[in-house]
Scaffold this motif. Structure first.
Motif, PDB file in Angstrom:
ATOM      1  N   ALA A   1       7.035   5.380  -7.150  1.00 55.15           N
ATOM      2  CA  ALA A   1       6.225   4.463  -6.335  1.00 55.15           C
ATOM      3  C   ALA A   1       6.579   3.011  -6.605  1.00 55.15           C
ATOM      4  O   ALA A   1       6.580   2.174  -5.701  1.00 55.15           O
ATOM      5  CB  ALA A   1       4.737   4.701  -6.608  1.00 55.15           C
ATOM      6  N   ILE A   2       6.900   2.682  -7.880  1.00 53.20           N
ATOM      7  CA  ILE A   2       7.291   1.311  -8.225  1.00 53.20           C
ATOM      8  C   ILE A   2       8.804   1.157  -8.172  1.00 53.20           C
ATOM      9  O   ILE A   2       9.330   0.210  -7.584  1.00 53.20           O
ATOM     10  CB  ILE A   2       6.763   0.939  -9.625  1.00 53.20           C
ATOM     11  CG1 ILE A   2       5.231   0.922  -9.635  1.00 53.20           C
ATOM     12  CG2 ILE A   2       7.289  -0.427 -10.058  1.00 53.20           C
ATOM     13  CD1 ILE A   2       4.617   0.646 -10.981  1.00 53.20           C
ATOM     14  N   SER A   3       9.507   2.102  -8.791  1.00 52.85           N
ATOM     15  CA  SER A   3      10.976   1.989  -8.845  1.00 52.85           C
ATOM     16  C   SER A   3      11.609   2.093  -7.474  1.00 52.85           C
ATOM     17  O   SER A   3      12.756   1.686  -7.284  1.00 52.85           O
ATOM     18  CB  SER A   3      11.546   3.065  -9.774  1.00 52.85           C
ATOM     19  OG  SER A   3      11.190   4.358  -9.317  1.00 52.85           O
ATOM     20  N   GLY A   4      10.857   2.634  -6.494  1.00 48.66           N
ATOM     21  CA  GLY A   4      11.395   2.694  -5.137  1.00 48.66           C
ATOM     22  C   GLY A   4      11.625   1.323  -4.552  1.00 48.66           C
ATOM     23  O   GLY A   4      12.497   1.137  -3.692  1.00 48.66           O
ATOM     24  N   TYR A   5      10.851   0.329  -5.025  1.00 46.40           N
ATOM     25  CA  TYR A   5      11.033  -1.055  -4.570  1.00 46.40           C
ATOM     26  C   TYR A   5      12.130  -1.767  -5.369  1.00 46.40           C
ATOM     27  O   TYR A   5      12.698  -2.753  -4.896  1.00 46.40           O
ATOM     28  CB  TYR A   5       9.723  -1.838  -4.701  1.00 46.40           C
ATOM     29  CG  TYR A   5       8.644  -1.401  -3.741  1.00 46.40           C
ATOM     30  CD1 TYR A   5       8.598  -1.884  -2.439  1.00 46.40           C
ATOM     31  CD2 TYR A   5       7.655  -0.499  -4.129  1.00 46.40           C
ATOM     32  CE1 TYR A   5       7.607  -1.498  -1.554  1.00 46.40           C
ATOM     33  CE2 TYR A   5       6.652  -0.100  -3.258  1.00 46.40           C
ATOM     34  CZ  TYR A   5       6.629  -0.595  -1.968  1.00 46.40           C
ATOM     35  OH  TYR A   5       5.645  -0.202  -1.096  1.00 46.40           O
ATOM     36  N   LEU A   6      12.401  -1.285  -6.591  1.00 48.87           N
ATOM     37  CA  LEU A   6      13.388  -1.919  -7.471  1.00 48.87           C
ATOM     38  C   LEU A   6      14.367  -0.845  -7.944  1.00 48.87           C
ATOM     39  O   LEU A   6      14.107  -0.151  -8.939  1.00 48.87           O
ATOM     40  CB  LEU A   6      12.679  -2.577  -8.669  1.00 48.87           C
ATOM     41  CG  LEU A   6      11.624  -3.641  -8.331  1.00 48.87           C
ATOM     42  CD1 LEU A   6      10.816  -4.001  -9.567  1.00 48.87           C
ATOM     43  CD2 LEU A   6      12.288  -4.874  -7.741  1.00 48.87           C
ATOM     44  N   PRO A   7      15.480  -0.673  -7.267  1.00 46.83           N
ATOM     45  CA  PRO A   7      16.411   0.432  -7.563  1.00 46.83           C
ATOM     46  C   PRO A   7      16.886   0.476  -9.012  1.00 46.83           C
ATOM     47  O   PRO A   7      17.095   1.560  -9.553  1.00 46.83           O
ATOM     48  CB  PRO A   7      17.582   0.153  -6.605  1.00 46.83           C
ATOM     49  CG  PRO A   7      16.972  -0.623  -5.484  1.00 46.83           C
ATOM     50  CD  PRO A   7      15.911  -1.459  -6.101  1.00 46.83           C
ATOM     51  N   PHE A   8      17.047  -0.673  -9.661  1.00 45.94           N
ATOM     52  CA  PHE A   8      17.535  -0.649 -11.043  1.00 45.94           C
ATOM     53  C   PHE A   8      16.530   0.039 -11.961  1.00 45.94           C
ATOM     54  O   PHE A   8      16.907   0.670 -12.955  1.00 45.94           O
ATOM     55  CB  PHE A   8      17.845  -2.067 -11.528  1.00 45.94           C
ATOM     56  CG  PHE A   8      16.644  -2.879 -11.917  1.00 45.94           C
ATOM     57  CD1 PHE A   8      16.199  -2.908 -13.232  1.00 45.94           C
ATOM     58  CD2 PHE A   8      15.948  -3.604 -10.963  1.00 45.94           C
ATOM     59  CE1 PHE A   8      15.096  -3.650 -13.592  1.00 45.94           C
ATOM     60  CE2 PHE A   8      14.835  -4.354 -11.317  1.00 45.94           C
ATOM     61  CZ  PHE A   8      14.412  -4.383 -12.641  1.00 45.94           C
TER      62      PHE A   8
ATOM     63  N   PRO B   1       0.811  -1.220   0.000  1.00 50.86           N
ATOM     64  CA  PRO B   1       0.000   0.000   0.000  1.00 50.86           C
ATOM     65  C   PRO B   1       0.844   1.270   0.000  1.00 50.86           C
ATOM     66  O   PRO B   1       1.910   1.318   0.618  1.00 50.86           O
ATOM     67  CB  PRO B   1      -0.802  -0.126   1.295  1.00 50.86           C
ATOM     68  CG  PRO B   1       0.036  -0.999   2.175  1.00 50.86           C
ATOM     69  CD  PRO B   1       0.707  -1.974   1.256  1.00 50.86           C
ATOM     70  N   ASN B   2       0.348   2.291  -0.687  1.00 43.20           N
ATOM     71  CA  ASN B   2       1.032   3.584  -0.691  1.00 43.20           C
ATOM     72  C   ASN B   2       0.289   4.578   0.198  1.00 43.20           C
ATOM     73  O   ASN B   2       0.144   5.748  -0.123  1.00 43.20           O
ATOM     74  CB  ASN B   2       1.167   4.131  -2.118  1.00 43.20           C
ATOM     75  CG  ASN B   2      -0.180   4.407  -2.765  1.00 43.20           C
ATOM     76  OD1 ASN B   2      -1.172   3.758  -2.431  1.00 43.20           O
ATOM     77  ND2 ASN B   2      -0.219   5.354  -3.679  1.00 43.20           N
ATOM     78  N   THR B   3      -0.257   4.074   1.308  1.00 38.76           N
ATOM     79  CA  THR B   3      -0.898   4.922   2.311  1.00 38.76           C
ATOM     80  C   THR B   3      -0.463   4.459   3.691  1.00 38.76           C
ATOM     81  O   THR B   3      -0.245   3.258   3.912  1.00 38.76           O
ATOM     82  CB  THR B   3      -2.431   4.856   2.202  1.00 38.76           C
ATOM     83  OG1 THR B   3      -3.010   5.666   3.228  1.00 38.76           O
ATOM     84  CG2 THR B   3      -2.938   3.431   2.367  1.00 38.76           C
ATOM     85  N   THR B   4      -0.330   5.396   4.590  1.00 38.20           N
ATOM     86  CA  THR B   4       0.030   5.062   5.982  1.00 38.20           C
ATOM     87  C   THR B   4      -1.108   5.429   6.934  1.00 38.20           C
ATOM     88  O   THR B   4      -0.910   5.481   8.142  1.00 38.20           O
ATOM     89  CB  THR B   4       1.314   5.804   6.399  1.00 38.20           C
ATOM     90  OG1 THR B   4       1.125   7.220   6.207  1.00 38.20           O
ATOM     91  CG2 THR B   4       2.508   5.339   5.577  1.00 38.20           C
ATOM     92  N   SER B   5      -2.284   5.667   6.387  1.00 39.71           N
ATOM     93  CA  SER B   5      -3.438   6.047   7.216  1.00 39.71           C
ATOM     94  C   SER B   5      -3.994   4.830   7.946  1.00 39.71           C
ATOM     95  O   SER B   5      -4.060   3.739   7.383  1.00 39.71           O
ATOM     96  CB  SER B   5      -4.532   6.653   6.338  1.00 39.71           C
ATOM     97  OG  SER B   5      -4.047   7.778   5.644  1.00 39.71           O
ATOM     98  N   PRO B   6      -4.429   4.995   9.190  1.00 37.33           N
ATOM     99  CA  PRO B   6      -5.084   3.891   9.898  1.00 37.33           C
ATOM    100  C   PRO B   6      -6.336   3.440   9.159  1.00 37.33           C
ATOM    101  O   PRO B   6      -6.989   4.234   8.476  1.00 37.33           O
ATOM    102  CB  PRO B   6      -5.433   4.510  11.261  1.00 37.33           C
ATOM    103  CG  PRO B   6      -4.494   5.653  11.418  1.00 37.33           C
ATOM    104  CD  PRO B   6      -4.268   6.191  10.045  1.00 37.33           C
ATOM    105  N   LEU B   7      -6.687   2.205   9.332  1.00 33.99           N
ATOM    106  CA  LEU B   7      -7.807   1.622   8.593  1.00 33.99           C
ATOM    107  C   LEU B   7      -9.096   2.408   8.781  1.00 33.99           C
ATOM    108  O   LEU B   7      -9.807   2.688   7.827  1.00 33.99           O
ATOM    109  CB  LEU B   7      -8.012   0.164   9.034  1.00 33.99           C
ATOM    110  CG  LEU B   7      -9.255  -0.540   8.469  1.00 33.99           C
ATOM    111  CD1 LEU B   7      -9.170  -0.652   6.955  1.00 33.99           C
ATOM    112  CD2 LEU B   7      -9.417  -1.921   9.089  1.00 33.99           C
ATOM    113  N   LEU B   8      -9.428   2.776  10.032  1.00 36.01           N
ATOM    114  CA  LEU B   8     -10.706   3.423  10.311  1.00 36.01           C
ATOM    115  C   LEU B   8     -10.588   4.944  10.385  1.00 36.01           C
ATOM    116  O   LEU B   8     -11.314   5.607  11.139  1.00 36.01           O
ATOM    117  CB  LEU B   8     -11.314   2.862  11.598  1.00 36.01           C
ATOM    118  CG  LEU B   8     -11.700   1.385  11.516  1.00 36.01           C
ATOM    119  CD1 LEU B   8     -12.290   0.890  12.818  1.00 36.01           C
ATOM    120  CD2 LEU B   8     -12.688   1.140  10.379  1.00 36.01           C
TER     121      LEU B   8
END
Length: 737
Positions: free
Chosen positions: A382-389, A304-311
């Motif tokens: 958002a995607i490349s942050g997980y895959l540096p190359f 997920p690209n959110t850090t908000s609590p579920l409720l």
């Protein structure tokens, strides 16, 4: 003043509906639908305006007391659901929706009328809202429509004498409660309880529980609706897809709307596409969501690209909307509302995705020249942050395009890689779907077979009583085959024709015939591998068709191909078979040790079967057939390909087993073996039994078993045909004495 206007509007709407329906009774559904669509438009307008009420945290507000704030939060929630049901009622065939509108919605309308000013205060955020405030006027029109429509539905139910029974009333509340759980203003929990709970990220406990809950919801909805009719299934899916659309649009504010709010992210687009697919029954749109959006949603939910609590407000917006996008397409397929996709549908999904992808590349390049957006995560990290190359590729391979003096940037290689990767994932998910379909088909077939078995068992109980007892008590010590015939498929030729035979305890019985004579056909029917066309076969008094489990428990079977699980050790395979036959630990160990020593497998019994020779595999099959000490041991060409030592061991085992009062029944081409160990033999030719002979009597009368066998083989050139016929006549004469 507002209360009076709402009452007048409601009365006017009711009277208009009444008069139009009275004049055009055949057009009642159309008239009702038009008024509902007007209400739908007013409700949509309210949704896209932000409410001051949504900023309240844990009932803390100077506008009203905590009790009034809590009451308003619940009233807004329940009304939200009620209006959605009114909007859906002309488009779904769910009878309970009319009851909900006529009773629950009308009651909620009355509450909203009583607390009209408090509602408007919640919209605007100030008390004493002027009469001509646009939110005040819009809410009066909305309540007027809601009251008039609800009152007309109640009137229609009364006139047509369709008031709900006690059971229907209970069902009405049940359905309304279920829909209420799925549909609520985003701020409801925040207003009532504040922002609480941990963020759902990095597979923490809350993250995992929500993922588990999502898949549990799919299973529960499938269980509840799998036996419902198509109208109920489609009604449920349209209701949930509408709930998802309302939840998503609730976060909009038309007064502050920007490009970043456009629903162009793949999962955001899916909210609209799923609603469109179910509302207008568009297959192509549905399959796009099934192949494309489900993958995107899985990625979004697992990373997920959110850090908000579920409720929290934003947490509910992110998590619940994504859950809907995953649940609904998968559930629609599971419920059988759409046919299983083939490559044609896959290709169509790829075409639509390609058009969407190109549009997002262009939109990102253009809109980012004056404000920041990142549609489908093609412009940020958002995607490349997980895959540096990928980040290196994104930065180093750019295409700058001058459009009227404005420089548009395209990360061309990065975009191509994302596109190719996503298409690859679509094929992967298709493979997962195919695997699921195979599993589903297997269990459906298993369910059908179990149902058939239950029916057969019930029928057999009515016929013979206790099915665990032999159907023929007089045949407990024999194999009895009566008028058995077998025909394959639509073939008119009988592979075995009207075959009758009895084999008794203590016998080693040989079954002879040339290739294709029908030996294996009979044996496979005896052990229950294939069905019986005509006649019956009893094993120790149990009918192999009517009592297959009890009959098979009496049998040890050695097939002609010794198929085994080669990645198991010999001991593991034999224990597996022993488990199937419910052999006790003590008995299996005693027998396994005995036969392992007899067949000289003591040093190999714990090696993998795939390392065994042909003869060793055959011995393992023999041991597994004897591990439960069967009353009947059936072998199909057991000595083929064995060395003399292995063949001798198996022959000795056959004789020993029969000497204990059991039956050994085997087919063979080796006449010498048959002559040495068999008590009696049967010869089959072209599917017909030619005779049953006592071996000792044949030998005592000087009849050559080889010549007897050859006399039933056509086109025999090695022996004189006349001499063979003499042998045959003599043997038949002896057998008839």
């Amino acid at each position: 003043m507002e209360h009076l206007i709402v009452l007048l509007l409601s009365g006017l709407i009711f009277l208009t509906l009444f008069l139009l329906v009275r004049k055009f009774p055949q057009k009642q559904d159309l008239i009702y639908k038009i008024f509902v669509i007007i209400l739908m438009a007013m409700f949509a307008v309210r949704i896209v305006f932000a409410d001051a009420f949504d900023n309240i945290i844990a009932l803390e507000t100077p506008l009203s007391s905590k009790s009034m704030t809590a009451f308003l939060a619940i009233l807004r929630w329940f009304t939200f659901t009620a209006i959605m049901i009114v909007c859906l009622s002309p488009f779904v065939k769910i009878k309970s929706y009319k009851y909900i509108i006529g009773f629950i919605t009308l009651f909620l309308w009355l509450l909203n009328l009583i607390f009209f000013k408090q509602n408007v205060t919640a919209f605007v955020g100030v008390q004493n809202v002027p009469f001509f405030n646009y939110r005040n006027i819009l809410f009066m029109i909305e309540m007027g429509l809601l009251g008039g429509i609800s009152a007309f539905v109640l009137y229609d139910l009364i006139i047509k004498k369709q008031l709900p029974t006690k059971k229907q009333t209970g069902f009405m509340f049940l359905i309304y409660g279920a829909v209420t759980v799925s549909c609520f203003p985003l701020s409801t929990f925040q207003v009532l309880f504040g922002v609480f709970g941990s963020a759902l990220e990095d597979f923490n406990l809350a993250h995992r529980l929500f993922l588990y809950a999502t898949f549990i919801v799919i299973a529960l909805l499938f269980i509840i609706f799998r036996k419902k009719d198509e109208d109920a299934k489609r009604g449920m899916l349209l209701t949930l897809s509408t709930s998802a659309l309302l939840l998503f649009c609730y976060a909009w504010n038309v007064l502050t709307f920007t490009f970043a709010d456009l629903p162009l992210h793949l999962c955001n687009t899916a909210i609209f596409l799923i609603f469109i697919a179910f509302a207008f029954k568009l297959k192509s749109v549905y399959y796009f969501t099934y192949f494309v959006n489900v993958i995107g949603t899985l990625f979004a939910m697992f990373m997920p690209n959110t850090t908000s609590p579920l409720l929290s407000y934003s947490g509910i917006h992110f998590w619940f909307c994504h859950a809907y996008v995953l649940i609904l397409p998968v559930l629609a397929m599971m419920l059988g509302l759409y046919e299983r996709p083939n490559f044609k549908y896959m290709r169509g999904a790829i075409y639509i995705f390609s058009a969407y992808f190109v549009a997002m590349v262009i939109a990102n390049a253009w809109i980012n020249t004056f404000t920041h957006v990142d549609y489908f995560f093609l412009y940020g990290d958002a995607i490349s942050g997980y895959l540096p190359f990928l980040e290196t590729i994104r930065i180093n391979f750019q295409w700058l395009i001058n459009v009227g003096g404005v420089i548009c940037r395209v990360y061309w290689l990065y975009d191509i890689l994302i596109y190719v990767g996503y298409i690859g994932l679509m094929f992967v998910i298709w493979g997962v779907y195919k695997l699921y379909y195979n599993v589903e088909d297997h269990y459906k077939e298993l369910y059908k077979l179990r149902k058939i078995d239950k029916l057969q068992i019930a029928k057999l109980k009515n016929q013979v009583g206790d099915i665990t007892k032999p159907i023929n008590p007089e045949g407990v010590d024999m194999i009895k085959i009566t008028n058995f015939s077998k025909t394959y498929g639509l073939n008119k030729h009988k592979s075995v024709d009207n075959f009758s035979l009895e084999v008794h305890e203590g016998e080693v019985f040989g079954f002879l015939g040339h290739n294709g004579a029908g030996k294996s056909t009979l044996i496979k029917s005896m052990v229950g591998i294939q069905s019986i066309t005509e006649g019956s076969i009893e094993i120790c008094g149990y009918d192999i068709e009517k009592q297959p489990l009890q009959a098979k428990l009496q049998i040890g079977y050695v097939s002609d191909n010794h198929a085994v699980y080669e990645n198991l050790t010999g001991r593991e395979y034999i224990n597996y078979v022993a488990d199937l036959y419910m052999v006790s630990k003590e008995d299996r160990e005693e027998r396994l040790n005995k036969y392992a020593k007899m067949f000289e497998l003591e040093n190999a019994i714990d090696n993998l079967i795939k390392s065994y020779s042909h003869g060793m595999k055959q011995k393992i099959v023999v041991i597994s057939a004897l591990i439960h000490n069967p009353k009947v041991w059936i072998l199909d060409e057991p000595l083929t390909g064995l060395d003399p030592s292995s063949a001798y061991q198996i022959k000795e085992c056959m004789r020993e087993h029969a000497s204990k009062g059991n039956i050994v029944f085997f087919s063979s081409h080796v006449i010498e073996v048959v002559e040495k160990i068999c008590d009696r033999i049967a010869i089959i030719q072209h599917g017909k039994l030619k005779g049953v002979f006592d071996v000792k009597k044949l030998v005592d009368n000087g009849v050559s078993l080889e010549d007897l066998y050859l006399s039933f083989v056509e086109n025999q050139k090695d022996k004189d045909e006349k001499e063979l016929q003499k042998v045959q006549k003599l043997a038949l004469k002896i057998s008839n004495k």
